[in-house]
Design a protein around this motif. Structure first.
Motif, short mmCIF file in Angstrom:
data_model
loop_
_atom_site.label_atom_id
_atom_site.label_comp_id
_atom_site.label_asym_id
_atom_site.label_seq_id
_atom_site.Cartn_x
_atom_site.Cartn_y
_atom_site.Cartn_z
N ALA A 45 0.84 -1.20 0.00
CA ALA A 45 0.00 0.00 0.00
C ALA A 45 0.87 1.25 0.00
CB ALA A 45 -0.93 0.00 1.21
N MET A 46 1.94 1.23 0.79
CA MET A 46 2.86 2.37 0.86
C MET A 46 3.50 2.62 -0.51
SD MET A 46 4.31 4.60 3.07
CE MET A 46 4.62 4.00 4.73
N HIS A 47 3.92 1.54 -1.15
CA HIS A 47 4.55 1.66 -2.47
C HIS A 47 3.57 2.23 -3.49
CE1 HIS A 47 6.14 0.33 -6.39
NE2 HIS A 47 7.32 0.50 -5.82
N ASP A 48 2.33 1.77 -3.44
CA ASP A 48 1.30 2.25 -4.37
C ASP A 48 1.03 3.74 -4.17
OD1 ASP A 48 -0.80 1.84 -6.36
OD2 ASP A 48 -2.21 2.12 -4.71
N ARG A 49 1.00 4.18 -2.93
CA ARG A 49 0.74 5.58 -2.63
C ARG A 49 1.92 6.47 -2.99
NH1 ARG A 49 -1.82 4.58 3.40
NH2 ARG A 49 -3.98 4.34 2.79
N LEU A 50 3.13 5.90 -2.88
CA LEU A 50 4.35 6.66 -3.10
C LEU A 50 4.57 7.01 -4.56
CD1 LEU A 50 7.09 7.80 -2.15
CD2 LEU A 50 8.00 5.47 -2.21
N LYS A 51 4.25 6.09 -5.45
CA LYS A 51 4.60 6.24 -6.86
C LYS A 51 3.75 7.30 -7.56
CE LYS A 51 5.44 3.64 -11.09
NZ LYS A 51 5.32 2.34 -11.77
N VAL A 52 4.42 8.18 -8.30
CA VAL A 52 3.75 9.18 -9.13
C VAL A 52 3.94 8.79 -10.59
CG1 VAL A 52 3.70 11.60 -9.84
CG2 VAL A 52 4.09 11.02 -7.45
N ASP A 53 2.84 8.78 -11.35
CA ASP A 53 2.90 8.50 -12.78
C ASP A 53 2.09 9.56 -13.52
OD1 ASP A 53 0.28 7.82 -12.21
OD2 ASP A 53 0.59 5.66 -12.40
N ASP A 54 1.94 9.40 -14.83
CA ASP A 54 1.21 10.38 -15.63
C ASP A 54 -0.22 10.59 -15.13
OD1 ASP A 54 3.33 10.96 -17.22
OD2 ASP A 54 2.71 9.74 -18.92
N ASP A 55 -0.87 9.50 -14.73
CA ASP A 55 -2.25 9.61 -14.24
C ASP A 55 -2.33 10.44 -12.96
OD1 ASP A 55 -3.38 8.24 -16.32
OD2 ASP A 55 -3.44 6.30 -15.29
N LYS A 56 -1.36 10.24 -12.08
CA LYS A 56 -1.36 11.03 -10.83
C LYS A 56 -1.05 12.50 -11.10
CE LYS A 56 -0.66 7.57 -7.23
NZ LYS A 56 0.18 7.13 -6.09
N ILE A 57 -0.18 12.76 -12.07
CA ILE A 57 0.10 14.15 -12.46
C ILE A 57 -1.18 14.80 -12.98
CG2 ILE A 57 1.29 15.60 -14.15
CD1 ILE A 57 3.26 14.79 -12.10
N LYS A 58 -1.90 14.09 -13.84
CA LYS A 58 -3.17 14.60 -14.37
C LYS A 58 -4.16 14.83 -13.24
CE LYS A 58 -2.75 12.36 -18.90
NZ LYS A 58 -3.18 11.20 -19.71
N GLY A 59 -4.17 13.92 -12.27
CA GLY A 59 -5.06 14.05 -11.11
C GLY A 59 -4.75 15.29 -10.29
N MET A 60 -3.46 15.59 -10.11
CA MET A 60 -3.06 16.80 -9.38
C MET A 60 -3.57 18.06 -10.09
SD MET A 60 0.95 15.98 -8.57
CE MET A 60 1.48 14.43 -7.84
N MET A 61 -3.37 18.09 -11.40
CA MET A 61 -3.78 19.26 -12.19
C MET A 61 -5.30 19.41 -12.18
SD MET A 61 -1.13 18.75 -15.34
CE MET A 61 -1.93 19.99 -16.37
N LEU A 62 -6.00 18.29 -12.32
CA LEU A 62 -7.46 18.32 -12.32
C LEU A 62 -7.98 18.81 -10.98
CD1 LEU A 62 -10.17 17.67 -13.69
CD2 LEU A 62 -9.97 15.33 -12.81
N ALA A 63 -7.37 18.34 -9.88
CA ALA A 63 -7.79 18.78 -8.53
C ALA A 63 -7.68 20.29 -8.40
CB ALA A 63 -6.95 18.08 -7.47
N GLY A 129 6.08 12.14 4.73
CA GLY A 129 6.95 11.06 5.19
C GLY A 129 8.32 11.11 4.53
N LYS A 130 9.31 10.53 5.22
CA LYS A 130 10.68 10.56 4.70
C LYS A 130 10.80 9.80 3.39
CE LYS A 130 12.25 6.60 7.53
NZ LYS A 130 10.96 6.28 8.17
N GLU A 131 9.92 8.82 3.17
CA GLU A 131 10.00 8.01 1.95
C GLU A 131 9.66 8.83 0.69
OE1 GLU A 131 6.04 8.21 3.49
OE2 GLU A 131 7.83 7.37 4.47
N SER A 132 8.96 9.96 0.84
CA SER A 132 8.58 10.77 -0.33
C SER A 132 9.22 12.15 -0.32
CB SER A 132 7.05 10.91 -0.38
OG SER A 132 6.55 11.44 0.84
N LEU A 133 10.37 12.28 0.38
CA LEU A 133 10.99 13.59 0.60
C LEU A 133 11.35 14.31 -0.71
CD1 LEU A 133 12.10 15.72 2.55
CD2 LEU A 133 14.27 14.47 2.54
N ASN A 134 11.99 13.61 -1.63
CA ASN A 134 12.41 14.26 -2.88
C ASN A 134 11.22 14.78 -3.68
OD1 ASN A 134 15.49 13.80 -3.10
ND2 ASN A 134 14.70 11.80 -2.51
N SER A 135 10.18 13.96 -3.77
CA SER A 135 8.97 14.36 -4.50
C SER A 135 8.34 15.58 -3.84
CB SER A 135 7.96 13.21 -4.52
OG SER A 135 8.53 12.02 -4.98
#
Length: 398
Positions: A45-63, A129-135
């Motif tokens: 679940a943590m890995h799934d939440r951590l990963k950013v892809d094109d769909d998540k980028i589109k989701g950020m912009m749409l939000a 969280g520290k796991e997503s610091l760079n993002s």
């Protein structure tokens, strides 16, 4: 920082941020790739939440675009009263002030949650969280550019790059005024924040959601709803973890065998109580405490009850107060279940996966609150305000 931003200023920043995410997409994905590569935990679940892809980028912009289109939640007249003595008394919505959002692994929260809080007129403190610091640092850099483009102080969005000891010290004795804290994550994070915070906390609590299959259920519908709730996104807090089945369900054995067969297609580990662990591929669990657990994994518990009343009692004892479903053709049974189950969202004949700000028409959500104060359920733009009384007089005394 005693500045009030107009709705035009707030929307302009959100627009700039949306454009920056589009133009700096490669940089965001590059930073996220480092986080994903560095993450060595085994939490699916943590890995799934951590990963950013094109769909998540589109989701950020749409939000962000949806937030711009949404009405201003600040300054709404909630109540008005004219006193006998001529006093004009009005209650209006106002920003909280400074909102601290503490969250695990999800870089999209750095866009969506911050955007909602900012549109509601609040100053934002982010602790990812520290796991997503760079993002997160890359996204906050874009927030600062969006603010600067509109001649607004970057202090409106601040990232707290603190370790556990430092954030504990900050919670106990904040170096700046904090009006509200919203922790988004597991039970350990929530308990840590509640234990150390000195200001109000809204808990975005655990899921541990239940589906109750009533004696008058449509079994094909039940199968479809359970499989969707369990397997469509295991990292979601609105996923299903528990299924309870009425012993009087016609063709109960056929239904359970079909349910097991469908769950196994997704490699779901199936645990059952004494009545249901007799079925092939259903394992007996060791401890009743498992009914309390939120799995965020390909894992489910199925059990048996003799009545709707027993189902309601079980859900209220073990559930996370998030979402609960009854599958039944009997509307009277459904209404009783929905009134008595103590969850933020209660459903008849639909998947728990709809418990989401966007799906509920809120445009987006900051969190899904399992508290009853100040708000319950998906917490959208209109809920991230408090209220203030404005009284206008001409010398009245009491």
């Amino acid at each position: 920082m005693n500045t009030i931003l107009t709705i035009e200023q707030r929307n302009a920043v959100l627009g700039s941020m949306s454009q920056l995410i589009a133009t700096k997409k490669t940089a965001i994905l590059k930073a996220n790739k480092i986080d994903v590569k560095t993450y060595n935990g085994g939490d699916l679940a943590m890995h799934d939440r951590l990963k950013v892809d094109d769909d998540k980028i589109k989701g950020m912009m749409l939000a962000l675009q949806q937030l711009i289109a949404d009405t201003d939640p600040v300054g709404k007249k909630l109540f008005h009263f004219t006193h006998d003595n001529g006093l004009k008394i009005t209650n209006k919505s106002t920003p909280f002030g400074t909102v601290l959002i503490i969250y695990e692994s999800r870089p999209d929260v750095t866009v969506e949650a911050a955007g909602i809080a900012f549109k509601a007129g609040n100053k934002i403190l982010l602790k990812g969280g520290k796991e997503s610091l760079n993002s997160n640092l890359k996204i906050v850099e874009l927030w600062h550019k969006a603010l600067e483009e509109n001649n607004i102080s970057t202090e409106w969005v601040t990232y707290l790059n603190y370790n556990r000891t430092e954030i504990q010290a900050f919670l106990e004795n904040p170096s700046q005024k904090v009006d509200l804290i919203i922790p988004r994550g597991g039970e350990k994070l929530i308990a840590f924040v509640k234990q150390n915070a000195t200001c109000p906390v809204i808990v975005s609590g655990r899921g541990n959601n239940f589906v109750y299959v009533d004696a008058e259920a449509d079994i094909n519908m039940a199968l479809k709803v359970i499989i969707n709730g369990k397997t469509s996104k295991i990292s979601a807090c609105n996923a299903v973890d528990k299924v309870i089945i009425n012993s009087n369900l016609p063709n109960k054995e056929v239904f359970i065998k079909n349910l097991v067969k469908e769950l196994l297609k997704f490699n779901v580990e199936i645990l059952g109580d004494t009545e249901l662990s007799i079925f092939k591929k259903v394992l007996a669990y060791d401890n009743e405490d498992i009914w309390h657990e939120e799995f965020l994994d390909y894992k489910i518990v199925i059990g048996s009850v003799n009545s709707s009343e027993e189902a309601i009692a079980k859900i209220n004892k073990y559930g996370g107060g998030h979402s609960a479903v009854i599958i039944t053709k009997n509307n009277e049974t459904a209404n009783l279940f929905m009134e008595l189950v103590d969850s933020a969202a209660v459903y008849q004949n639909a998947s728990t996966r709809f418990t989401d700000g966007g799906q509920f028409g809120l445009g987006g959500e900051l969190a899904i609150s399992t508290d009853k104060l100040h708000h319950r359920g998906p917490m959208g733009l209109q809920h991230l305000v408090t209220n203030k009384w404005f009284i206008y007089g001409d010398g009245q005394i009491r």
